[in-house]
Design an enzyme around this catalytic site. Structure first.
Site, PDB file in Angstrom:
ATOM      1  N   CYS A 194     -18.166  -8.971  -3.508  1.00  0.00           N
ATOM      2  CA  CYS A 194     -17.258 -10.102  -3.688  1.00  0.00           C
ATOM      3  C   CYS A 194     -17.958 -11.207  -4.476  1.00  0.00           C
ATOM      4  O   CYS A 194     -19.123 -11.534  -4.221  1.00  0.00           O
ATOM      5  CB  CYS A 194     -16.794 -10.626  -2.332  1.00  0.00           C
ATOM      6  SG  CYS A 194     -15.800 -12.132  -2.435  1.00  0.00           S
ATOM      7  N   ASP A 201     -17.509  -4.373  -1.575  1.00  0.00           N
ATOM      8  CA  ASP A 201     -16.168  -3.838  -1.821  1.00  0.00           C
ATOM      9  C   ASP A 201     -16.321  -2.368  -2.204  1.00  0.00           C
ATOM     10  O   ASP A 201     -16.999  -2.039  -3.184  1.00  0.00           O
ATOM     11  CB  ASP A 201     -15.481  -4.595  -2.964  1.00  0.00           C
ATOM     12  CG  ASP A 201     -15.211  -6.049  -2.612  1.00  0.00           C
ATOM     13  OD1 ASP A 201     -14.854  -6.329  -1.460  1.00  0.00           O
ATOM     14  OD2 ASP A 201     -15.373  -6.906  -3.508  1.00  0.00           O
ATOM     15  N   HIS A 233     -12.109  -7.428  -7.413  1.00  0.00           N
ATOM     16  CA  HIS A 233     -11.657  -6.065  -7.696  1.00  0.00           C
ATOM     17  C   HIS A 233     -10.964  -5.962  -9.060  1.00  0.00           C
ATOM     18  O   HIS A 233     -11.269  -5.072  -9.869  1.00  0.00           O
ATOM     19  CB  HIS A 233     -10.646  -5.605  -6.633  1.00  0.00           C
ATOM     20  CG  HIS A 233     -11.107  -5.709  -5.219  1.00  0.00           C
ATOM     21  ND1 HIS A 233     -11.309  -6.915  -4.591  1.00  0.00           N
ATOM     22  CD2 HIS A 233     -11.370  -4.754  -4.290  1.00  0.00           C
ATOM     23  CE1 HIS A 233     -11.686  -6.697  -3.343  1.00  0.00           C
ATOM     24  NE2 HIS A 233     -11.729  -5.409  -3.129  1.00  0.00           N
ATOM     25  N   ARG A 262      -9.450  -4.138   3.910  1.00  0.00           N
ATOM     26  CA  ARG A 262     -10.178  -5.179   4.624  1.00  0.00           C
ATOM     27  C   ARG A 262      -9.176  -6.207   5.128  1.00  0.00           C
ATOM     28  O   ARG A 262      -8.382  -6.724   4.350  1.00  0.00           O
ATOM     29  CB  ARG A 262     -11.216  -5.856   3.712  1.00  0.00           C
ATOM     30  CG  ARG A 262     -12.037  -6.939   4.435  1.00  0.00           C
ATOM     31  CD  ARG A 262     -12.889  -7.738   3.484  1.00  0.00           C
ATOM     32  NE  ARG A 262     -13.927  -6.937   2.879  1.00  0.00           N
ATOM     33  CZ  ARG A 262     -14.629  -7.323   1.808  1.00  0.00           C
ATOM     34  NH1 ARG A 262     -14.364  -8.484   1.238  1.00  0.00           N
ATOM     35  NH2 ARG A 262     -15.572  -6.541   1.311  1.00  0.00           N
ATOM     36  N   GLY A 263      -9.196  -6.476   6.426  1.00  0.00           N
ATOM     37  CA  GLY A 263      -8.296  -7.465   6.999  1.00  0.00           C
ATOM     38  C   GLY A 263      -6.837  -7.124   6.831  1.00  0.00           C
ATOM     39  O   GLY A 263      -5.998  -8.014   6.670  1.00  0.00           O
TER      40      GLY A 263
END
Length: 286
Positions: A194, A201, A233, A262-263
């Site tokens: 990130c 990532d 990304h 993620r999340g």
């Protein structure tokens, strides 16, 4: 590391900062990041060399019916690559969480709310589809015919991004040949960090092209060089696309990265020389 990492546009983001979660509808939580930040670095003008979209899947979307009964759904979001801004992922998660204790009259009202808020943030028309969790085409695992290049023997001792690796991607005999091939390749070794938090990532990158044959080992080494690279990304995928175009000069090219969740969100940036939509499917890692 990219030279725009300390750009003023990034300093106000919630990403990497302690944040209180709210469960009441709060569209102001959404934050956009100008796509121009990395596109200036890639020397991309308004006339983009690709078509594409960022496809997000939200697996934890929930709200309340008027009588207070909870609803849960899977959401598909498609953000055009021509939008002024990309959607910053932490703000996206916080925003979706704000639906949890908010009452809506119908699924259509939720969809309309999502479209309005996301389109305002992206500064472009965002498409939103909602599905029951037991009847969602996007939850189907894709059966890919792509050739995996990860099992090739390769000595690696440097994990810093190096675009010049691709300068050797087309062998001399291929450059001099008139032979044209079409290949659909995949590597599950894509990993970057990130831009703000340095969190890893993880993703799989699918590369389809028609042109002079690209050396698979060279392409794999290039993908592995992203391992310690810091970018969002969407930015990584545009970098891969433009580098392959520059060094390999294919007649057609599509780059599709499917990142792990993620999340409650996964991000799937899709860029292509052809005006086509990203497939509606996921991999087993997602």
């Amino acid at each position: 590391m990219t030279h725009y990492q300390n750009a003023d546009e990034l300093k106000s983001l919630l990403l990497g900062k302690r944040t209180d979660y709210t469960s009441e509808y709060a569209p102001q939580l959404l934050q956009g990041v100008p796509r121009s930040l990395n596109r200036d670095d890639l020397q991309l003008a308004d006339n983009l060399p690709f078509f594409g979209e960022d496809v997000w899947y939200g697996y934890e979307l929930s709200w309340l019916e008027p009588n207070g009964k909870p609803v849960v759904a899977v959401a598909e979001f498609r953000v055009p690559c021509t939008s002024t801004n990309l959607i910053e992922s932490k703000s996206f998660k916080l925003y979706l969480n704000s639906y949890n204790q908010t009452r809506f009259a119908s699924w259509q009202e939720v969809q309309a709310s999502l479209i309005k808020d996301l389109s305002n943030t992206a500064e472009a028309a965002v498409k939103v589809s909602l599905y029951p969790v037991d009847d969602c085409p996007a939850l189907a695992i894709a059966n890919s015919a792509a050739v995996k290049i990860d099992d090739l023997e390769l000595n690696v001792d440097n994990y810093q991004f190096n675009r010049d690796i691709l300068s050797a991607a087309i062998a001399k005999d291929s450059k001099d040949s008139k032979d044209i091939v079409s290949e659909h390749l995949v590597s599950h070794l894509l990993k970057s960090n990130c831009l703000i938090t340095n969190q890893p990532d993880w993703g799989s990158v699918y590369i389809s092209y028609t042109g002079k044959q690209i050396d698979h080992k060279t392409l794999l080494a290039y993908i592995i060089s992203f391992r310690m690279h810091n970018e969002f990304h969407e930015q990584c995928v545009e970098r891969i696309f433009t580098d392959i175009i520059e060094f390999c000069q294919p007649q057609t090219l599509t780059v599709f990265a499917r990142y792990t969740r993620r999340g409650g969100l996964d991000i799937n940036p899709f860029r292509s020389s052809e005006n086509i939509s990203a497939p509606q499917s996921r991999t087993i890692r997602q």
